[in-house]
Design an enzyme around this catalytic site. Structure first.
Site, PDB file in Angstrom:
ATOM      1  N   ASP A 282       6.625  21.532 -26.609  1.00  0.00           N
ATOM      2  CA  ASP A 282       6.597  20.185 -26.033  1.00  0.00           C
ATOM      3  C   ASP A 282       7.634  20.154 -24.923  1.00  0.00           C
ATOM      4  O   ASP A 282       8.288  21.156 -24.630  1.00  0.00           O
ATOM      5  CB  ASP A 282       6.928  19.124 -27.107  1.00  0.00           C
ATOM      6  CG  ASP A 282       6.367  17.744 -26.712  1.00  0.00           C
ATOM      7  OD1 ASP A 282       6.523  17.364 -25.538  1.00  0.00           O
ATOM      8  OD2 ASP A 282       5.763  17.089 -27.576  1.00  0.00           O
TER       9      ASP A 282
ATOM     10  N   SER B 175      -1.690  27.167  -5.273  1.00  0.00           N
ATOM     11  CA  SER B 175      -1.376  28.567  -5.555  1.00  0.00           C
ATOM     12  C   SER B 175      -1.893  29.004  -6.915  1.00  0.00           C
ATOM     13  O   SER B 175      -1.928  30.195  -7.217  1.00  0.00           O
ATOM     14  CB  SER B 175       0.142  28.798  -5.503  1.00  0.00           C
ATOM     15  OG  SER B 175       0.641  28.383  -4.266  1.00  0.00           O
TER      16      SER B 175
ATOM     17  N   THR C 292       6.414  27.075   5.680  1.00  0.00           N
ATOM     18  CA  THR C 292       5.124  26.440   5.404  1.00  0.00           C
ATOM     19  C   THR C 292       3.995  27.342   5.878  1.00  0.00           C
ATOM     20  O   THR C 292       2.971  27.491   5.195  1.00  0.00           O
ATOM     21  CB  THR C 292       5.035  25.062   6.095  1.00  0.00           C
ATOM     22  OG1 THR C 292       6.265  24.375   5.881  1.00  0.00           O
ATOM     23  CG2 THR C 292       3.899  24.242   5.542  1.00  0.00           C
TER      24      THR C 292
ATOM     25  N   TRP D 101       7.188   0.003   3.825  1.00  0.00           N
ATOM     26  CA  TRP D 101       7.748   0.676   2.647  1.00  0.00           C
ATOM     27  C   TRP D 101       9.109   1.274   2.960  1.00  0.00           C
ATOM     28  O   TRP D 101       9.869   1.606   2.066  1.00  0.00           O
ATOM     29  CB  TRP D 101       6.783   1.737   2.106  1.00  0.00           C
ATOM     30  CG  TRP D 101       6.879   3.076   2.768  1.00  0.00           C
ATOM     31  CD1 TRP D 101       6.291   3.441   3.944  1.00  0.00           C
ATOM     32  CD2 TRP D 101       7.588   4.236   2.310  1.00  0.00           C
ATOM     33  NE1 TRP D 101       6.599   4.740   4.242  1.00  0.00           N
ATOM     34  CE2 TRP D 101       7.389   5.263   3.259  1.00  0.00           C
ATOM     35  CE3 TRP D 101       8.372   4.512   1.182  1.00  0.00           C
ATOM     36  CZ2 TRP D 101       7.949   6.534   3.122  1.00  0.00           C
ATOM     37  CZ3 TRP D 101       8.926   5.792   1.065  1.00  0.00           C
ATOM     38  CH2 TRP D 101       8.709   6.781   2.030  1.00  0.00           C
TER      39      TRP D 101
ATOM     40  N   SER E 180      12.847   5.995 -13.778  1.00  0.00           N
ATOM     41  CA  SER E 180      11.721   6.702 -14.386  1.00  0.00           C
ATOM     42  C   SER E 180      11.569   8.105 -13.795  1.00  0.00           C
ATOM     43  O   SER E 180      11.453   9.092 -14.519  1.00  0.00           O
ATOM     44  CB  SER E 180      10.448   5.884 -14.177  1.00  0.00           C
ATOM     45  OG  SER E 180       9.321   6.692 -14.371  1.00  0.00           O
ATOM     46  N   SER E 181      11.606   8.187 -12.469  1.00  0.00           N
ATOM     47  CA  SER E 181      11.454   9.495 -11.821  1.00  0.00           C
ATOM     48  C   SER E 181      12.579  10.439 -12.197  1.00  0.00           C
ATOM     49  O   SER E 181      12.361  11.625 -12.440  1.00  0.00           O
ATOM     50  CB  SER E 181      11.467   9.365 -10.302  1.00  0.00           C
ATOM     51  OG  SER E 181      10.397   8.610  -9.877  1.00  0.00           O
TER      52      SER E 181
ATOM     53  N   HIS F 125      13.191  12.021   3.560  1.00  0.00           N
ATOM     54  CA  HIS F 125      12.547  13.268   3.909  1.00  0.00           C
ATOM     55  C   HIS F 125      12.351  14.200   2.720  1.00  0.00           C
ATOM     56  O   HIS F 125      11.253  14.700   2.514  1.00  0.00           O
ATOM     57  CB  HIS F 125      13.169  13.978   5.115  1.00  0.00           C
ATOM     58  CG  HIS F 125      12.156  14.910   5.685  1.00  0.00           C
ATOM     59  ND1 HIS F 125      11.164  14.476   6.516  1.00  0.00           N
ATOM     60  CD2 HIS F 125      11.882  16.190   5.405  1.00  0.00           C
ATOM     61  CE1 HIS F 125      10.330  15.467   6.747  1.00  0.00           C
ATOM     62  NE2 HIS F 125      10.745  16.522   6.092  1.00  0.00           N
TER      63      HIS F 125
ATOM     64  N   TYR G  44       8.744  15.961   0.608  1.00  0.00           N
ATOM     65  CA  TYR G  44       8.486  17.269  -0.001  1.00  0.00           C
ATOM     66  C   TYR G  44       8.274  17.164  -1.503  1.00  0.00           C
ATOM     67  O   TYR G  44       7.584  17.990  -2.094  1.00  0.00           O
ATOM     68  CB  TYR G  44       9.608  18.250   0.360  1.00  0.00           C
ATOM     69  CG  TYR G  44       9.541  18.555   1.836  1.00  0.00           C
ATOM     70  CD1 TYR G  44       8.417  19.181   2.361  1.00  0.00           C
ATOM     71  CD2 TYR G  44      10.533  18.154   2.703  1.00  0.00           C
ATOM     72  CE1 TYR G  44       8.295  19.412   3.710  1.00  0.00           C
ATOM     73  CE2 TYR G  44      10.416  18.381   4.059  1.00  0.00           C
ATOM     74  CZ  TYR G  44       9.295  19.006   4.559  1.00  0.00           C
ATOM     75  OH  TYR G  44       9.173  19.215   5.895  1.00  0.00           O
TER      76      TYR G  44
ATOM     77  N   HIS H  42      14.835  13.219  12.165  1.00  0.00           N
ATOM     78  CA  HIS H  42      13.659  13.302  13.037  1.00  0.00           C
ATOM     79  C   HIS H  42      12.748  12.090  12.865  1.00  0.00           C
ATOM     80  O   HIS H  42      11.809  11.923  13.631  1.00  0.00           O
ATOM     81  CB  HIS H  42      12.902  14.635  12.838  1.00  0.00           C
ATOM     82  CG  HIS H  42      12.204  14.779  11.524  1.00  0.00           C
ATOM     83  ND1 HIS H  42      12.070  15.979  10.894  1.00  0.00           N
ATOM     84  CD2 HIS H  42      11.603  13.889  10.718  1.00  0.00           C
ATOM     85  CE1 HIS H  42      11.421  15.812   9.763  1.00  0.00           C
ATOM     86  NE2 HIS H  42      11.124  14.560   9.632  1.00  0.00           N
ATOM     87  N   HIS H  43      13.042  11.242  11.879  1.00  0.00           N
ATOM     88  CA  HIS H  43      12.293   9.996  11.741  1.00  0.00           C
ATOM     89  C   HIS H  43      12.854   8.914  12.648  1.00  0.00           C
ATOM     90  O   HIS H  43      12.318   7.815  12.704  1.00  0.00           O
ATOM     91  CB  HIS H  43      12.354   9.495  10.292  1.00  0.00           C
ATOM     92  CG  HIS H  43      11.689  10.420   9.316  1.00  0.00           C
ATOM     93  ND1 HIS H  43      10.379  10.290   8.959  1.00  0.00           N
ATOM     94  CD2 HIS H  43      12.154  11.494   8.642  1.00  0.00           C
ATOM     95  CE1 HIS H  43      10.060  11.247   8.097  1.00  0.00           C
ATOM     96  NE2 HIS H  43      11.115  11.995   7.883  1.00  0.00           N
TER      97      HIS H  43
ATOM     98  N   LYS I  80       3.265  30.101   3.489  1.00  0.00           N
ATOM     99  CA  LYS I  80       2.423  29.690   2.371  1.00  0.00           C
ATOM    100  C   LYS I  80       0.946  29.742   2.740  1.00  0.00           C
ATOM    101  O   LYS I  80       0.120  30.285   1.999  1.00  0.00           O
ATOM    102  CB  LYS I  80       2.779  28.272   1.933  1.00  0.00           C
ATOM    103  CG  LYS I  80       4.095  28.237   1.214  1.00  0.00           C
ATOM    104  CD  LYS I  80       4.361  26.882   0.639  1.00  0.00           C
ATOM    105  CE  LYS I  80       5.417  26.982  -0.422  1.00  0.00           C
ATOM    106  NZ  LYS I  80       4.931  27.563  -1.661  1.00  0.00           N
TER     107      LYS I  80
ATOM    108  N   HIS J 249       0.842  -1.196   0.000  1.00  0.00           N
ATOM    109  CA  HIS J 249       0.000   0.000   0.000  1.00  0.00           C
ATOM    110  C   HIS J 249       0.879   1.249   0.000  1.00  0.00           C
ATOM    111  O   HIS J 249       0.680   2.164  -0.800  1.00  0.00           O
ATOM    112  CB  HIS J 249      -0.934  -0.015   1.210  1.00  0.00           C
ATOM    113  CG  HIS J 249      -1.620   1.286   1.486  1.00  0.00           C
ATOM    114  ND1 HIS J 249      -2.661   1.760   0.723  1.00  0.00           N
ATOM    115  CD2 HIS J 249      -1.402   2.238   2.428  1.00  0.00           C
ATOM    116  CE1 HIS J 249      -3.046   2.936   1.191  1.00  0.00           C
ATOM    117  NE2 HIS J 249      -2.310   3.254   2.223  1.00  0.00           N
TER     118      HIS J 249
ATOM    119  N   ARG K  54       1.686   1.416  15.134  1.00  0.00           N
ATOM    120  CA  ARG K  54       1.303   1.243  13.740  1.00  0.00           C
ATOM    121  C   ARG K  54       1.749  -0.136  13.255  1.00  0.00           C
ATOM    122  O   ARG K  54       2.519  -0.808  13.915  1.00  0.00           O
ATOM    123  CB  ARG K  54       1.908   2.351  12.882  1.00  0.00           C
ATOM    124  CG  ARG K  54       3.410   2.323  12.818  1.00  0.00           C
ATOM    125  CD  ARG K  54       3.993   3.578  12.213  1.00  0.00           C
ATOM    126  NE  ARG K  54       3.930   3.524  10.759  1.00  0.00           N
ATOM    127  CZ  ARG K  54       4.782   4.170   9.952  1.00  0.00           C
ATOM    128  NH1 ARG K  54       5.722   4.937  10.476  1.00  0.00           N
ATOM    129  NH2 ARG K  54       4.670   4.089   8.656  1.00  0.00           N
TER     130      ARG K  54
ATOM    131  N   GLU L 225      11.908  13.248  -0.137  1.00  0.00           N
ATOM    132  CA  GLU L 225      10.830  12.560  -0.858  1.00  0.00           C
ATOM    133  C   GLU L 225       9.460  13.058  -0.394  1.00  0.00           C
ATOM    134  O   GLU L 225       8.544  13.251  -1.198  1.00  0.00           O
ATOM    135  CB  GLU L 225      10.956  11.050  -0.624  1.00  0.00           C
ATOM    136  CG  GLU L 225       9.757  10.209  -1.056  1.00  0.00           C
ATOM    137  CD  GLU L 225       9.550  10.172  -2.561  1.00  0.00           C
ATOM    138  OE1 GLU L 225      10.515  10.450  -3.281  1.00  0.00           O
ATOM    139  OE2 GLU L 225       8.424   9.885  -3.002  1.00  0.00           O
TER     140      GLU L 225
END
Lengths: 380, 176, 530
Positions: free
Chosen positions: C110, C273, C333, C146, C174-175, C258, C262, C307-308, C336, C81, C455, C260
């Site tokens: 293009d 925006s 943040t 994951w 790909s990314s 991290h 963002y 921080h993870h 924004k 998932h 979790r 990732e």
């Protein structure tokens, strides 16, 4: 009619019970100074966030209601203001400093390398905890006590469902207890919410943390780091006793250990009947083996081998004893030599060799297990 | 218009970042040495101590753990010793191979609290080398260490832990 | 061989000014609009597959006890998932939007590298086929979360790990190709007069996102490579026995992980925006500060990864550093959010479907931001870490954040893509049902998390039972509501009221100057930028 009203009463009763049980929908205050600090910190930050949220969204919704096109609002032309922008960069900054100060204080209070009154070595393994009272020669495994029947909904769940163990960790109150965490296989995380203690147990390394409990009681937690299949089934239970009670318990635990040693010694001369071994073996199997190899003995294809028709079980007894005593390196199969008594090992091997159609007819005696242990110890 | 110069730069960044992931391995060790992250002490032989702090005592305790599947029994003769920072101390360990095969043992040291790791200096340690143990063999090892005089003053006790691994199979895999 | 086929195909298309017909059109296409559509359809498919797995998870957690699946399969579901939603649904959706909109927004004919564009899309379905196929291996697919922490993913996993690593490599390539294309397009292909500070914010945020992708996807590739060699080639990056360290895995993973996070939210900021000014009929407040805020969020994302992992045992100085750095992120943040509110202030606001999703985004994303700020506080994190509080937090930022922004964007540009207005009544039903169910789904997770539910567990203690039943009901409702979205998109593609070039009266930007539906080739001659 009577049936209806009685079921109504039942519903009401269950409901009120549940409401009471669920009254904790917030972090627990816990029973240590640190956990109280953490709770205060949590509430402070939470309230600050609430206040900011309410202000910002009040302004936004005011605009959404009053500056609607359908109300004939005409758009203003402004689209920047250095003053305002500096202001709303600076204000959050100040608020953050306000949050950082108590957070830093609590964090520094958590860091305490002073001498502890008691050191416990906590070792995680798939999927149980092992506790060693360092320098006291007392150590034991602590495993989930909830039965498979409760988990698979065959019998009713008791109120400590999944949060109960066979042997809880016993600790004294009002003493600094230091924990050394390590792991036997993957990363686990030892967590007791009431102490605000959560620390990872990393294989090959030790981690340190400590607590000082203020109140007598039983405190429950769980493994917090995904550690494989039964990650959800390795709870932590701590029983906090007064210093005197703890001393008495420790003395008793030491005696029990000697007694157990004497008992196994006595077993060496005995022949235990097959029925007794089979009954005990089934019990040991369900508690220690069934999580992976399944109560049916069929295992999980590709991950945990089946017991039924297994070549190890149908083969030589010696090989079978070996794998229980030594485990199989690099897999989840660990050594049970320390965790189980020789009688339990003999029983579970007898059980496996005679259950699920594995009709070898073999009966293994505790003395054979001891002989295998001795042989390994003295080999050559 | 040619996109090639920019494309080249971006591809170089990608390759550099891939290399950086691997560069993080040695960088991490350096970082651990500096900060004591993870209680990972040095596996190098330390210099002899020259200075002793007389008015301070630190308790150093020892614990060992044979990793799942490692058929070794390693024990220190003493559970804990009190030492003066700078004073050298000898502690005996016994290691036994409980299996009936010849095995190679590797002990990995770790120190708690982590920040004390870089202040624990080992002059002789069985963890410096892989230790072959014949089937059933029991050997004695000496650990010679001292605690640095610079050890932060709030540290009153520290624990040196050895996790013992059976690396026989790994050696076979590598030699093949 | 394929490049020759491609060449002839594009030549043909140029001649006819019309796309080729049938399957070949999609397989060989180098047209940014076609590729954008492919990405979006792929992402929607993955969203439904990943969502189906979430339904399995919620069904098992509906009641205490094990009812439907065994714990090992449950772990495979949580792992898949996560992987599918992150790499299969959210990231390709943003890449799809980038492909469709960036050339239109900057007045380019293009993408800069059209053939690479074709490749970067077409390797993606294979990556996910491999990943999904691994579920059918003996022992099942990846079951280590994951985040694939070693040694659970090395010594203690089955052989599906090899497929997992291979699939992640393909997704990464790909990314990276997609990101390189975006950078080159934005830097080199802007129409004359489209200066940096005139760029639409969606383009700005994507430019920054693309740089993040280029910087961190190779690090992920490194991490999975190390997992592979540790498992199969006797290296010991993460194995203490050979001098490695399992905690180092977490440092490398989160150094990728991290930024990732963002990568999945910066383009969302860009979309919001764009939409908020349109329906407030007022220029975006603080354009320049939006650009600076986005850049500083991107830069800060490289120094907060630990921080993870506060509970892994770090020196107190490191914990303080990562706590402060993380808290700091809330400043840009916040800027924004304030800017969006200021944009709406004294506007002339109307509530079309894209605006509804945007408003929901602002409120609910901010809620996720608040729980993020709470998680940054190290001592409190010791209690929150690895509980449902974290699950609640990242679903608020990723579902009501990233996914809601994608839906807002889809509704905003769908008429431009198809030339038809979508069924507004159905779309509003989709919005309101999603809004209510998503909160029933994720809000109570805060409570069970605080009360101590870890979790990634397939079964839980009895005190969590009531909330979990509610959460599951919310989950099923949210899952079913998304089928409405599929219906709306399908119907809109098939037909509907014709729309003019400028679909929304308050909209600004070059994309609204071309016809609806956008012609197959646009801006073959650069537009005039006022």
């Amino acid at each position: 009619m009577g049936k209806l009203s009685s079921s109504l009463w039942l519903i009401l009763f269950v409901f009120s019970q549940n409401v009471l049980a669920n009254s904790q929908y917030n972090m627990r205050k816990g029973v240590t100074d640190i956990s109280n600090n953490v709770y205060q910190l949590h509430m402070t930050i939470f309230l600050i966030c609430c206040v900011i949220g309410v202000i910002v969204f009040a302004i936004m919704f005011w605009a959404l209601i009053h500056h609607r096109k359908s109300k004939g609002a005409v758009p203003a032309q402004f689209h920047e203001s250095t003053k305002v922008e500096i202001l709303w960069t600076a204000i959050p900054f100040v608020i953050l400093i306000g949050m950082a100060i108590p957070a830093t204080k609590t964090l520094i209070a958590m860091e305490d390398a002073s001498k502890a009154d008691l050191t416990i070595k906590v070792t995680g393994s798939q999927w149980k905890w092992h506790y060693e009272y360092m320098g006291e020669d007392v150590e034991f495994y602590s495993m989930l006590a909830t039965t498979q029947d409760e988990i698979t909904n065959l019998s009713e769940k008791n109120s400590n469902y999944l949060l109960e163990v066979d042997k809880p960790l016993v600790l004294p109150i009002n003493q600094k207890v230091r924990f050394l965490m390590t792991s036997d296989d993957v990363i686990h995380s030892w967590w007791v919410p009431d102490f605000a203690v959560k620390k990872d147990a990393n294989p090959g390394f030790i981690n340190e943390t400590w607590t000082n409990i203020n109140e007598v009681g039983t405190y429950r937690g769980q493994c917090a780091e995904l550690c494989g299949k039964d990650h959800g089934f390795m709870p932590v239970v701590v029983e906090a006793k007064t210093e005197e009670d703890f001393k008495a318990w420790l003395a008793e635990a030491k005696q029990a250990k000697q007694k157990a040693a004497a008992e196994s010694a006595a077993l060496l001369d005995q022949v235990v009947p097959k029925e007794e071994l089979m009954a005990l073996g089934e019990q040991v199997y369900m508690a220690n083996c069934a999580a992976c190899h399944q109560p049916t003995g069929l295992g999980l294809s590709g991950v945990f081998p089946a017991m039924k028709g297994s070549p190890v079980i149908l083969g030589d007894v010696k090989g079978h004893i070996d794998i229980l005593l030594k485990g199989s390196p690099g897999t989840s199969m660990q050594s049970f030599a320390k965790q189980l008594s020789i009688k339990q090992i003999a029983a579970v091997i007898t059980y496996k060799r005679n259950a699920w159609g594995n009709d070898t007819g073999d009966v293994i005696q505790p003395s054979e297990i001891q002989a295998a242990l001795d042989a390994d110890g003295e080999a050559k | 218009m040619t996109h090639l110069p920019l494309l080249k730069k971006l591809v170089i960044i990608c390759i550099a970042m891939f290399a950086f992931a691997f560069a993080m391995v040695p960088l991490y060790d350096v970082f651990c040495d500096i900060t004591g992250l993870n209680g990972k002490p040095s596996l190098e032989q330390a210099q002899q101590s020259t200075l002793v702090t007389e008015n301070r005592e630190v308790s150093v305790s020892f614990t060992t753990h044979a990793q799942s599947g490692a058929p070794f029994e390693v024990k220190s003769k003493e559970y804990s010793v009190d030492v003066k920072p700078g004073a050298m101390r000898e502690v005996m360990f016994s290691a036994k191979n409980n299996s009936n095969e010849d095995k190679v043992m590797q002990a990995i040291p770790s120190v708690a609290p982590g920040k004390a790791a870089k202040y624990l200096h080992k002059i002789a340690c069985f963890c410096f080398d892989q230790q072959p143990l014949k089937a059933g063999e029991e050997l004695e090892f000496t650990l010679l260490f001292y605690v640095d005089t610079e050890l932060p003053s709030d540290v009153e006790e520290l624990t040196l832990s050895y996790t013992v691994f059976d690396i026989s199979e790994r050696l076979v895999a590598r030699n093949n | 061989m394929s490049s020759i086929a491609e060449q002839s195909n594009t030549n043909e298309a140029h001649h006819a000014h019309q796309p080729a017909r049938g399957f070949k059109r999609w397989l060989f296409t180098t047209n940014h609009k076609d590729i954008g559509s492919l990405y979006l359809i792929f992402s929607l498919t993955m969203f439904l597959i990943g969502g189906a797995m979430a339904m399995v998870i919620r069904a098992e957690l509906f009641q205490p006890g094990l009812q439907l699946v065994d714990p090992h399969f449950f772990n495979q579901m949580t792992t898949m998932h996560g992987l599918i939603m992150v790499f299969g649904a959210v990231m390709p959706a943003f890449t799809g939007l980038a492909n469709w909109m960036i050339p239109l927004m900057i007045g380019a004919p293009d993408m800069a590298l059209p053939r690479m564009n074709n490749w970067s899309f077409w390797i993606l379905p294979f990556a996910f086929l491999i990943l999904l196929a691994s579920l059918f291996m003996p022992g099942g697919g990846p079951a280590f979360g994951w985040t694939f922490y070693a040694p659970l993913s090395t010594a203690f996993s089955n052989d599906s790990t090899a497929l997992f690593v291979f699939a992640v490599h393909i997704m990464g390539i790909s990314s990276i190709m997609g990101a390189i294309n975006v950078v080159v397009t934005i830097v080199n292909m802007r129409a004359p007069g489209m200066t940096w500070m005139k760029l639409p914010l969606f383009v700005w945020t994507w430019l920054i996102t693309a740089f993040l992708l280029i910087a961190v996807m190779p690090v992920l590739a490194g991490a999975v490579t190390m997992v592979l060699t540790d498992k199969y080639f006797a290296t010991s990056f993460f194995d203490a026995a050979g001098g490695g360290d399992p905690v180092m895995f977490q440092h490398i993973f989160w150094f990728f992980g991290h930024p990732e996070v963002y990568i999945m939210i910066l383009p969302a900021f860009g979309i919001i925006s764009t939409i908020v000014p349109t329906f407030s009929r007022k220029k975006l407040f603080g354009y320049a500060s939006m650009v600076y805020a986005t850049s500083s969020i991107a830069l800060l994302s490289f120094i907060v990864w630990a921080h993870h992992m506060f509970t892994t045992g770090m020196p107190v100085a490191a914990e303080l550093f990562f706590m402060y750095a993380t808290m700091l992120i809330s400043v840009p943040t916040g800027v924004k959010v304030f800017n969006w509110v200021a944009t709406m202030w004294r506007g002339s606001i109307s509530f079309e479907v894209p605006m509804l999703f945007s408003i929901a985004f602002i409120v609910l994303f901010t809620l996720g931001g608040f729980s993020g700020l709470m998680l940054a506080i190290t001592p409190a994190d010791f209690q929150y870490h690895d509980t449902y509080f974290v699950v609640a937090h990242f679903h608020y930022v990723l579902v009501t954040g990233a996914v809601f922004s994608i839906m807002a964007g889809a509704y905003y540009w769908l008429p431009k893509w198809t030339g038809n207005m979508f069924n507004i009544t159905l779309a509003k039903w989709h919005f309101w049902l999603s809004l209510v169910s998503v909160n029933v789904l994720f809000f109570p997770m805060h409570f069970v998390g605080l009360a101590g539910m870890p979790r990634r567990i397939p079964d839980y203690a009895l005190q969590f039972a009531d909330f979990n039943a509610i959460i599951s009901i919310g989950g099923f409702a949210f899952g079913l509501s998304q089928l409405l979205f599929v219906v709306v998109v399908y119907k809109c593609a098939k037909g509907g009221d014709k729309v003019p070039a400028k679909v929304w009266d308050g909209a600004h930007g070059l994309e609204w100057e071309v016809d609806s539906p956008a012609p197959y080739h646009t801006f073959s001659t650069p537009p005039d930028i006022k």
